[in-house]
Enzyme design. Sequence first.
Site, PDB file in Angstrom:
ATOM      1  N   GLY A   1     -50.717   0.454 -38.153  1.00  0.00           N
ATOM      2  CA  GLY A   1     -49.395   0.544 -37.549  1.00  0.00           C
ATOM      3  C   GLY A   1     -48.303  -0.269 -38.221  1.00  0.00           C
TER       4      GLY A   1
ATOM      5  CG  ASN B   1     -39.553  -1.901 -44.808  1.00  0.00           C
ATOM      6  OD1 ASN B   1     -38.700  -2.150 -43.959  1.00  0.00           O
ATOM      7  ND2 ASN B   1     -39.843  -0.672 -45.196  1.00  0.00           N
TER       8      ASN B   1
ATOM      9  CD  GLU C   1     -53.602 -11.298 -36.991  1.00  0.00           C
ATOM     10  OE1 GLU C   1     -54.029 -11.481 -35.847  1.00  0.00           O
ATOM     11  OE2 GLU C   1     -54.180 -10.592 -37.828  1.00  0.00           O
TER      12      GLU C   1
HETATM   13 MO1  MOS Z   1     -56.290  -8.698 -36.529  1.00  0.00          MO
HETATM   14  S1  MOS Z   1     -57.126  -9.542 -34.832  1.00  0.00           S
HETATM   15  O1  MOS Z   1     -57.128  -9.546 -37.749  1.00  0.00           O
HETATM   16  O2  MOS Z   1     -56.605  -7.053 -36.488  1.00  0.00           O
END
Ligand code: MOS
Length: 739
Positions: A494, A631, A706
């Site tokens: 995604g 981007n 993250e």
């Molecule tokens: Mo992430 S929890 O490393 O997809």
Amino acid sequence: MSTSTSTSTSTSTSTSTSTSTSTSTSTSAIGQPASRVDGRLKVTGRASYAAEFQAPNLAHAAVVRSTIARGRISAIETARAERAPGVIAVLTHRNTPRLPYRPHKGATDPAQGERLHVLQDERVHHQGQPIALVVAQTLEQAQHAASLVRATYASEPAVLDVSKAGPVLPTQEKTDQGAATPPQTRRGDPDAALAAAPRKVDQQYVIPREHHNPIELHATIAAWEGERLTLWDKTQWVHNVADEIGAVFGTPAANIRVVSPFVGGAFGSGLRTWPHVTLAALGARATGRPVKLVLSRREMYYGTGYRPHTVQRVALGASPDGRLQAIVHDGWQETSTYEEFSEALLNATRVLHSCPNVSTRHRIARLSVHTPTYMRAPGEASGVFALECAMDELAAQLGIDPVELRLRNEPQRDEFRNLPFSSRATREAYRLAAERFGWSRRNPATGSMRDGRWLIGWGMATATYPMNFAPASARARLLPDGTAEVSTASSDMGPGTWTSMTQVAAETLGLPMDRVRFMLGDTRLPRAPVHGGSMTMASVGSAVQAACRKVRQDALARAGIGGDIADVGEAMRRLGRPVEATESAAPDEQSKGFSKHAFGAVFVEVAVDPDLGETRVRRMVGAYGAGRVINPKLARSQCIGGMIGGIGMALMEHSVVDGRNGRMPNANLAEYAVPVHADAPPVMEVIFVPEEDPHLNPLGVKGLGEIAMVGVAPAILNAIHHATGRRIRQLPATPDKLL
Ligand code: MOS
């Protein structure tokens, strides 16, 4: 409900990206807010997800799952299912061939323990464990026949309540790239320093189990041709699926092709190869037909991992002027009886704030549950929640502004590893986000800000996530028509990997983006590391850049064209035949001398209804120093997604576990609440702190996937305290806790 968002412009990434090293002046694809190259495929339904592939003579599978949490299957009755219309095979532990289950531990598998072996014996280790597989002509026939399978059990007492879990054991923290730290770390004398500290906060913070809920259900189509197996699978790591299924079946991984070009969300649920992939391959082998297995939403709660329930104690000792003197951070989390999953819960505490006396202790409780897994910002999201809530409690106690408290404890270097930071943008992140937010207008008194009957609260927290980089490879092929094909076996769950890699390739090759065709998600392509840990651009991007640089040099040299501004399209027309290069990228030695993390800050405004206890997030501003941004449009989307995910963590998400049997009564999207558009604040701003860091990787990126999840939940909980004077230390902050 309007969810219009405003975009920051004055602090966009353009300043940091315009100085990028470009191999050509004719294009500067890197840094452009390009729209997704695969966007049209996705919105027109032409992007194929795992369950949408077609295989001739496809059969359908349904799983029968245990209804107890622990014990043995004493009898399993399959005759009615076998006679049901359309049924081709019913597999149980009684008729399934014993599989080799050779040892295999990919980077995302728990370091200790052994994965669940499906349909190999009568043992039941968790509620919802697969106990039979039905393969039929149609999905409906498979599901109907599965409902006819009857199992009786010899139940054994299941341990589902942590207070009865027996010893909580030390565990070595492991990141999703395999790096580990010891169960316990210590610098200075934290206990004595805490005892002697004139000011203290000592609290417990609880996070319930949270489940992955990607929109795309996990699905696998398995097709054997002799000893060769093709798997169309929802995964974040095609090569790991081949390795794992190869080990399970005792088949060389080279005989297994895994195809996964599009992934409809994952953020950790696709990092491991779960038992249903084995089941699909088993069903296909038993029936001699391709088999499709799609997990239902409910089945995902029992079969694809989750963010583990954690309980943390954070004790902070400080001087009256807010200098940290001691940090004691103890955490424990749940795992299964058969594997020790252990996330990097206390990682951030060791580096986030300056403090001479720090102890971290990570322990684990083995329960009759299935193994948890990595979920967006695994470890950091949970650990930083506790730490940053405690910092806010300390700030309130000392009467020091929460930003000022953090500035007073800003470290000069990584005090845990005793290394310099490669770069650290916390100060800039606080400043830029606070300015944009208008933090200086905050009245520090709780309950002092109102909008009509709503109580208004402003809160903030720090965010951090390590910069990861794992070896990766990529191939670039220049064609005589002046176009290029660039490929690597990465994934795109995604964030926009299809697009951002096209940008890296186009810029490096010196071609416009529309002359580059990028491909990923197939084990036939050059090997890439797991698409997780926020490291895809650092790792795979560096490999794409290296391959493109090499193929460009080769093409120009062979065509006898020199110079940086040379036209590679012209070179290819002259050559009249393809030129190809495959290159790898890996961390270099010099970079090991630095502590490398992305840093950021998030500021939140909430409104709390004093009568109903409902919390609405009204504004969020996140500022992130994450190196170069490839981007800004995709990066902003990525951050907004993480920030909204944080709203779910703070206010909604909770997998309720029935302590009697391990069932999850809210294993569905109706009762497991996640934020929807109406929950997203009307104002969300993302600021990228300009950051040029030469110590990271060839592209100078840190990763954004993250960090945007980190810090959001504590900022919201801190804002709720500011609004109401109430400290909620147990997530989620649902209305019942505020009344
Ligand atoms: Mo992430 S929890 O490393 O997809």
